[in-house]
Design a protein around this motif. Structure first.
Motif, short mmCIF file in Angstrom:
data_model
loop_
_atom_site.label_atom_id
_atom_site.label_comp_id
_atom_site.label_asym_id
_atom_site.label_seq_id
_atom_site.Cartn_x
_atom_site.Cartn_y
_atom_site.Cartn_z
N THR A 135 54.53 29.85 36.42
CA THR A 135 53.66 30.88 36.98
C THR A 135 52.25 30.72 36.46
O THR A 135 51.28 30.87 37.20
CB THR A 135 54.21 32.28 36.65
OG1 THR A 135 55.54 32.38 37.17
CG2 THR A 135 53.36 33.37 37.26
N ALA A 153 53.50 38.48 39.33
CA ALA A 153 54.17 37.92 40.50
C ALA A 153 55.03 38.99 41.15
O ALA A 153 55.63 39.82 40.46
CB ALA A 153 55.04 36.74 40.08
N ARG A 155 57.41 39.76 45.15
CA ARG A 155 57.90 39.21 46.41
C ARG A 155 58.37 40.34 47.30
O ARG A 155 58.60 41.46 46.85
CB ARG A 155 59.03 38.22 46.16
CG ARG A 155 60.27 38.85 45.54
CD ARG A 155 61.33 37.79 45.23
NE ARG A 155 62.46 38.37 44.54
CZ ARG A 155 63.52 38.90 45.15
NH1 ARG A 155 63.60 38.92 46.46
NH2 ARG A 155 64.51 39.39 44.44
N ILE A 170 51.16 35.98 43.79
CA ILE A 170 50.76 36.00 42.38
C ILE A 170 49.33 36.52 42.30
O ILE A 170 48.42 36.00 42.95
CB ILE A 170 50.82 34.61 41.73
CG1 ILE A 170 52.26 34.14 41.65
CG2 ILE A 170 50.18 34.64 40.34
CD1 ILE A 170 52.45 32.80 41.01
N ASP A 229 58.67 33.00 44.14
CA ASP A 229 59.45 33.01 42.91
C ASP A 229 60.63 33.96 43.10
O ASP A 229 60.43 35.18 43.16
CB ASP A 229 58.58 33.47 41.74
CG ASP A 229 59.31 33.49 40.41
OD1 ASP A 229 60.54 33.24 40.38
OD2 ASP A 229 58.65 33.76 39.40
N ALA A 246 60.75 37.00 40.79
CA ALA A 246 59.65 37.96 40.74
C ALA A 246 60.14 39.35 41.12
O ALA A 246 61.15 39.50 41.83
CB ALA A 246 58.54 37.53 41.69
#
Length: 142
Positions: A5, A31, A33, A42, A96, A99
């Protein structure tokens, strides 16, 4: 925060074409999602420079890759504190699976950016009104 990251955040800031000092204790990276996992973002604050990068997995109809780009193009988006959002030429990803999830119907404020997660996609914008609306089917930059 993982080393992956941190590397990605450095690439985000490099995409802003600014000189960034070495990371300090005041720097931060966040981060997140969408619940589907199709969009990952991010937020980074390094050396006073704030940026938001979001990537979309499986863009349905990506634009043609510019000749100047030898990497992936059409699924990575960058938003700075000034100016319009833009697509990135990128060889990494902000997706990610570990996240935090920004649930549908919820908002998240990160510095000057506000992101809203909906079943139809993700909308992120600055206080000045620049940003993007992202989904697999369509991407609108403003």
């Amino acid at each position: 925060m993982t080393a992956r990251t941190r590397r990605l955040a450095a690439c985000v800031l490099a995409g802003l074409a600014v000189v960034v000092p070495a990371a300090s204790a005041k720097d931060s990276f966040v981060a997140f999602r969408t619940p589907s996992g199709s969009i990952g973002c991010i937020y980074s604050l390094v050396g006073g420079v704030r940026a938001l990068r979001c990537d979309v997995r499986g863009v349905v109809d990506p634009p043609a890759r510019p000749k100047s780009c030898d990497l992936d193009y059409g699924s990575a988006f960058l938003l700075g504190t000034t100016g319009r959002a833009r697509r990135l030429c990128a060889g990494d990803t902000a997706l990610d699976p570990k996240a935090n999830v920004l649930a549908y119907g919820h908002q998240r404020r990160l510095g000057p950016f506000t992101c809203t997660s909906r079943r139809t996609g993700l909308r992120c914008a600055t206080h000045a009104g620049h940003g993007f609306e992202l989904s697999r089917q369509a991407q609108r930059l403003f």
